[in-house]
Design a protein around this motif. Structure first.
Motif, PDB file in Angstrom:
ATOM      1  N   GLY A  78      47.397  32.715  45.549  1.00 49.95           N
ATOM      2  CA  GLY A  78      47.303  33.458  44.292  1.00 49.95           C
ATOM      3  C   GLY A  78      45.960  33.257  43.622  1.00 49.95           C
ATOM      4  N   ALA A  79      45.467  32.025  43.654  1.00 49.74           N
ATOM      5  CA  ALA A  79      44.155  31.737  43.057  1.00 49.74           C
ATOM      6  C   ALA A  79      43.054  32.484  43.804  1.00 49.74           C
ATOM      7  CB  ALA A  79      43.889  30.233  43.060  1.00 49.74           C
ATOM      8  N   LEU A  80      43.136  32.521  45.132  1.00 49.39           N
ATOM      9  CA  LEU A  80      42.110  33.216  45.916  1.00 49.39           C
ATOM     10  C   LEU A  80      42.156  34.729  45.702  1.00 49.39           C
ATOM     11  CD1 LEU A  80      42.206  31.139  49.216  1.00 49.39           C
ATOM     12  CD2 LEU A  80      40.438  31.120  47.430  1.00 49.39           C
ATOM     13  N   ILE A  81      43.350  35.289  45.593  1.00 45.12           N
ATOM     14  CA  ILE A  81      43.469  36.720  45.295  1.00 45.12           C
ATOM     15  C   ILE A  81      42.878  36.993  43.918  1.00 45.12           C
ATOM     16  CG2 ILE A  81      45.104  38.572  44.730  1.00 45.12           C
ATOM     17  CD1 ILE A  81      46.925  37.439  46.969  1.00 45.12           C
ATOM     18  N   SER A  82      43.237  36.176  42.937  1.00 43.11           N
ATOM     19  CA  SER A  82      42.718  36.374  41.580  1.00 43.11           C
ATOM     20  C   SER A  82      41.203  36.198  41.535  1.00 43.11           C
ATOM     21  CB  SER A  82      43.393  35.392  40.616  1.00 43.11           C
ATOM     22  OG  SER A  82      44.770  35.649  40.545  1.00 43.11           O
ATOM     23  N   LEU A  83      40.695  35.222  42.264  1.00 40.22           N
ATOM     24  CA  LEU A  83      39.243  35.004  42.317  1.00 40.22           C
ATOM     25  C   LEU A  83      38.539  36.216  42.916  1.00 40.22           C
ATOM     26  CD1 LEU A  83      36.729  33.184  42.020  1.00 40.22           C
ATOM     27  CD2 LEU A  83      37.269  32.282  44.315  1.00 40.22           C
ATOM     28  N   SER A  84      39.072  36.725  44.024  1.00 42.39           N
ATOM     29  CA  SER A  84      38.423  37.876  44.658  1.00 42.39           C
ATOM     30  C   SER A  84      38.476  39.107  43.755  1.00 42.39           C
ATOM     31  CB  SER A  84      39.031  38.158  46.025  1.00 42.39           C
ATOM     32  OG  SER A  84      40.354  38.621  45.904  1.00 42.39           O
ATOM     33  N   LEU A  85      39.573  39.303  43.050  1.00 45.42           N
ATOM     34  CA  LEU A  85      39.665  40.450  42.138  1.00 45.42           C
ATOM     35  C   LEU A  85      38.752  40.268  40.925  1.00 45.42           C
ATOM     36  CD1 LEU A  85      43.491  41.199  42.330  1.00 45.42           C
ATOM     37  CD2 LEU A  85      41.619  42.486  43.384  1.00 45.42           C
ATOM     38  N   TRP A  86      38.625  39.021  40.449  1.00 48.51           N
ATOM     39  CA  TRP A  86      37.728  38.770  39.317  1.00 48.51           C
ATOM     40  C   TRP A  86      36.275  39.042  39.710  1.00 48.51           C
ATOM     41  CZ3 TRP A  86      34.817  33.890  38.342  1.00 48.51           C
ATOM     42  CH2 TRP A  86      34.123  33.939  37.130  1.00 48.51           C
ATOM     43  N   LEU A  87      35.884  38.593  40.896  1.00 48.78           N
ATOM     44  CA  LEU A  87      34.496  38.763  41.332  1.00 48.78           C
ATOM     45  C   LEU A  87      34.157  40.198  41.724  1.00 48.78           C
ATOM     46  CD1 LEU A  87      34.042  35.517  43.441  1.00 48.78           C
ATOM     47  CD2 LEU A  87      33.095  36.016  41.170  1.00 48.78           C
ATOM     48  N   THR A  88      35.173  41.033  41.870  1.00 47.60           N
ATOM     49  CA  THR A  88      34.920  42.419  42.284  1.00 47.60           C
ATOM     50  C   THR A  88      35.363  43.401  41.205  1.00 47.60           C
ATOM     51  OG1 THR A  88      37.024  42.459  43.499  1.00 47.60           O
ATOM     52  CG2 THR A  88      35.028  41.924  44.754  1.00 47.60           C
ATOM     53  N   VAL A  89      36.654  43.532  40.999  1.00 45.55           N
ATOM     54  CA  VAL A  89      37.202  44.578  40.139  1.00 45.55           C
ATOM     55  C   VAL A  89      36.940  44.317  38.653  1.00 45.55           C
ATOM     56  CG1 VAL A  89      39.308  45.795  39.462  1.00 45.55           C
ATOM     57  CG2 VAL A  89      38.958  45.141  41.843  1.00 45.55           C
ATOM     58  N   SER A  90      37.165  43.108  38.174  1.00 42.46           N
ATOM     59  CA  SER A  90      37.054  42.880  36.730  1.00 42.46           C
ATOM     60  C   SER A  90      35.796  42.124  36.324  1.00 42.46           C
ATOM     61  CB  SER A  90      38.305  42.166  36.214  1.00 42.46           C
ATOM     62  OG  SER A  90      38.444  40.888  36.782  1.00 42.46           O
ATOM     63  N   TRP A  91      34.847  41.951  37.226  1.00 40.84           N
ATOM     64  CA  TRP A  91      33.618  41.219  36.926  1.00 40.84           C
ATOM     65  C   TRP A  91      32.842  41.839  35.758  1.00 40.84           C
ATOM     66  CZ3 TRP A  91      31.675  36.639  37.776  1.00 40.84           C
ATOM     67  CH2 TRP A  91      30.320  36.413  37.537  1.00 40.84           C
ATOM     68  N   ALA A  92      32.791  43.145  35.686  1.00 42.06           N
ATOM     69  CA  ALA A  92      31.981  43.826  34.680  1.00 42.06           C
ATOM     70  C   ALA A  92      32.668  43.917  33.320  1.00 42.06           C
ATOM     71  CB  ALA A  92      31.613  45.220  35.172  1.00 42.06           C
ATOM     72  N   SER A  93      33.874  43.394  33.186  1.00 42.18           N
ATOM     73  CA  SER A  93      34.559  43.447  31.893  1.00 42.18           C
ATOM     74  C   SER A  93      33.721  42.740  30.837  1.00 42.18           C
ATOM     75  CB  SER A  93      35.932  42.760  31.985  1.00 42.18           C
ATOM     76  OG  SER A  93      36.759  43.445  32.877  1.00 42.18           O
ATOM     77  N   ASP A  94      33.539  43.419  29.719  1.00 41.07           N
ATOM     78  CA  ASP A  94      32.713  42.855  28.659  1.00 41.07           C
ATOM     79  C   ASP A  94      33.406  43.078  27.323  1.00 41.07           C
ATOM     80  OD1 ASP A  94      30.492  41.659  27.477  1.00 41.07           O
ATOM     81  OD2 ASP A  94      29.516  43.597  27.159  1.00 41.07           O
TER      82      ASP A  94
END
Length: 176
Positions: free
Chosen positions: A117-133
């Motif tokens: 779960g942590a790895l899935i969340s990490l990969s999604l954070w670094l890709t899909v939601s990285w640009a969230s500001d």
């Protein structure tokens, strides 16, 4: 000398007498485990049953989503990898979320499930939601942080892991 600070180094195991604080400590991770387990099962099933998501292109497809975040992600190469087979990536994420959710909810290989779960969340954070500001608008970072206590502690109560551990202890003559 008596003071208000607790000096015990561990909480009693399940079944032993203790006050409400000991009970709260023992069960502290259970709500987190239930929430993450149910959420990841739901997320996996939602992806698998969404006919638009499991496509290379089109509105709501995993392919279009990955192409949309490619230039704003922290690791564009990871997005490029997913774009080699967007549908395969979509199925991998969906089945990964299902496995993580079921393992977490049942407490079966709980630390491994939490790591997944942590790895899935990490990969999604670094890709899909990285640009969230600002950054806290992207929920994948919060999910990543939520998995860490379960990676560290596992599922010590109300879990398949705990039942198996108890069974091994009984077979070994009561020793841990």
């Amino acid at each position: 000398m008596t003071h208000g600070m607790r000096t015990d180094t561990h909480t009693p195991h399940f079944g032993r007498d203790g006050d409400w604080r000991d009970t709260a400590v023992r069960y502290a991770l259970l709500p987190l485990r239930v929430f993450l387990g149910v959420t990841f099962i739901y997320a996996g099933l939602d992806k698998l049953t969404d006919s638009a998501f499991m496509k290379d292109a089109g509105s709501g497809s995993v392919g279009d989503m990955m192409r949309a975040v490619r230039d704003s992600s922290a690791i564009p190469a990871l997005v490029d990898l997913s774009l080699k087979s967007p549908v395969g990536f979509g199925y991998a994420i969906a089945f990964g979320e299902l496995a993580v959710g079921i393992g977490t909810l049942l407490g079966l290989l709980a630390r491994l499930a939490a790591l997944g779960g942590a790895l899935i969340s990490l990969s999604l954070w670094l890709t899909v939601s990285w640009a969230s500001d600002p950054y806290y608008y992207g929920n994948d970072l919060a999910y990543l942080m939520s998995w860490i206590p379960l990676v560290l502690a596992g599922a010590p109560l109300l879990s398949v892991d705990a039942a198996l551990r108890s069974r091994r202890r009984e077979r070994a003559g009561g020793y841990r």
